[in-house]
Design a protein around this motif. Sequence first.
Motif, PDB file in Angstrom:
ATOM      1  N   ASP A  81       0.849  -1.191   0.000  1.00 31.51           N
ATOM      2  CA  ASP A  81       0.000   0.000   0.000  1.00 31.51           C
ATOM      3  C   ASP A  81       0.886   1.243   0.000  1.00 31.51           C
ATOM      4  O   ASP A  81       2.005   1.223   0.523  1.00 31.51           O
ATOM      5  N   ALA A  82       0.381   2.331  -0.568  1.00 29.89           N
ATOM      6  CA  ALA A  82       1.118   3.594  -0.592  1.00 29.89           C
ATOM      7  C   ALA A  82       0.369   4.634   0.231  1.00 29.89           C
ATOM      8  O   ALA A  82      -0.869   4.695   0.206  1.00 29.89           O
ATOM      9  N   TYR A  83       1.136   5.449   0.947  1.00 31.55           N
ATOM     10  CA  TYR A  83       0.572   6.486   1.804  1.00 31.55           C
ATOM     11  C   TYR A  83       1.343   7.782   1.588  1.00 31.55           C
ATOM     12  O   TYR A  83       2.555   7.760   1.352  1.00 31.55           O
ATOM     13  N   CYS A  84       0.635   8.910   1.668  1.00 30.26           N
ATOM     14  CA  CYS A  84       1.276  10.211   1.502  1.00 30.26           C
ATOM     15  C   CYS A  84       0.784  11.175   2.576  1.00 30.26           C
ATOM     16  O   CYS A  84      -0.279  10.980   3.169  1.00 30.26           O
ATOM     17  N   TRP A  85       1.553  12.229   2.804  1.00 32.20           N
ATOM     18  CA  TRP A  85       1.155  13.276   3.741  1.00 32.20           C
ATOM     19  C   TRP A  85       1.858  14.574   3.360  1.00 32.20           C
ATOM     20  O   TRP A  85       2.792  14.584   2.565  1.00 32.20           O
ATOM     21  N   GLY A  86       1.367  15.693   3.915  1.00 38.81           N
ATOM     22  CA  GLY A  86       1.942  17.001   3.612  1.00 38.81           C
ATOM     23  C   GLY A  86       0.999  17.856   2.790  1.00 38.81           C
ATOM     24  O   GLY A  86      -0.222  17.817   2.971  1.00 38.81           O
ATOM     25  N   ASP A  87       1.546  18.621   1.855  1.00 35.38           N
ATOM     26  CA  ASP A  87       0.776  19.550   1.033  1.00 35.38           C
ATOM     27  C   ASP A  87       0.015  18.798  -0.058  1.00 35.38           C
ATOM     28  O   ASP A  87       0.586  17.972  -0.768  1.00 35.38           O
ATOM     29  N   HIS A  88      -1.279  19.125  -0.195  1.00 36.91           N
ATOM     30  CA  HIS A  88      -2.128  18.457  -1.193  1.00 36.91           C
ATOM     31  C   HIS A  88      -2.691  19.459  -2.208  1.00 36.91           C
ATOM     32  O   HIS A  88      -3.662  19.176  -2.898  1.00 36.91           O
ATOM     33  N   THR A  89      -2.056  20.633  -2.309  1.00 39.63           N
ATOM     34  CA  THR A  89      -2.573  21.690  -3.174  1.00 39.63           C
ATOM     35  C   THR A  89      -2.743  21.230  -4.610  1.00 39.63           C
ATOM     36  O   THR A  89      -3.700  21.611  -5.294  1.00 39.63           O
TER      37      THR A  89
END
Length: 338
Positions: A81-89
């Motif tokens: 699985d892939a996960y991301c975080w931070g800026d989503h602009t």
Amino acid sequence: MTNLGSATFVAEPGAIDGGGSTMCAIASDGNVYCWGGNGELLGSPQAVVDEPTPIANPTGQRLVQVSVGQHHACAVSDSGDAYCWGDHTYGQLGSFGATEDVAELQAVATQSLDPGEVFVEVACGDRHTCASTSQNRVFCWGDNSNDQLAVPDVASTTSVPRVIDSPVWGRTATLTQLDASMKASCAVVDATPVSTHTIYCWGRNTSGKLGALDPGHVLTEPLEVEPAANAANVEFRRVSTNFNHTCAVADDGQIYCWGRKEHKLGTVFPSISGSDIPHPDRPIDGGRQYLDVAVGTNHSCGVSVANEVFCWGHNENYRLGVSGPDTPTPQQVVFPSR
């Protein structure tokens, strides 16, 4: 003093990465820890975090690979699985439920993947993200203003992972490594039935960093990086690209760099005029063999087979790990004795 508790950092490829002013690393407890000067990635309103700080992981998944962009980061778990975080602009987190800034791991949408297909590696650019899968496909999402997603029907941005429809890879080729940078992406492909390690890049060809003749031109689809005549038979196994230059480790262990000169390419090119070298032409100085290379905005570093680190390029803020002026000659980084 850190927040690691009883955990230790993992000494494995892909377990540490840096982008912008932030570093992130995976620890033995399966979580990712970050530190530096980007509050969007650190889950903290503080401008600077001076110790490794855990990123909230409500999924409980064990993470095995991490990539850090300018204002966002992503990781892959041991279950694919892939996960991301931070800026989503720009949609670079690949998550439908994410708001503009996210301080904890958000799952990347998987509705575009086939049954049983999982993520293998993720690469964060400045405002976009790409990931390879177990079926040797590449999906990208986020900002596409410079065709860094290589998806022609996305005019600006998308938060939905989109597959790159390219004939250069697929079920008969193996994607061995992926990298993303400011406005561009690259992949190392092991083609079959004859094993050839080739680099393909797409996006903005700033200073010829993507190996195309027209510096500044936008590559709307993955194109092969073609070495100059001096390196006609060279094949590559690792690649790293950034603002205006790219470096790669060849199968024989030597590093080749191309793009903007300005001391960044690890050697000089007295017979080539102009400010850009648009193709891999000659290896960096020193004749050493390397395992890996990492490219910064104006400098690069490589890890040799003797587990030594050498850096070259601009030395502002001592980024080469030594005192002295900017230099195209690789300088050894001497670590303090323990």
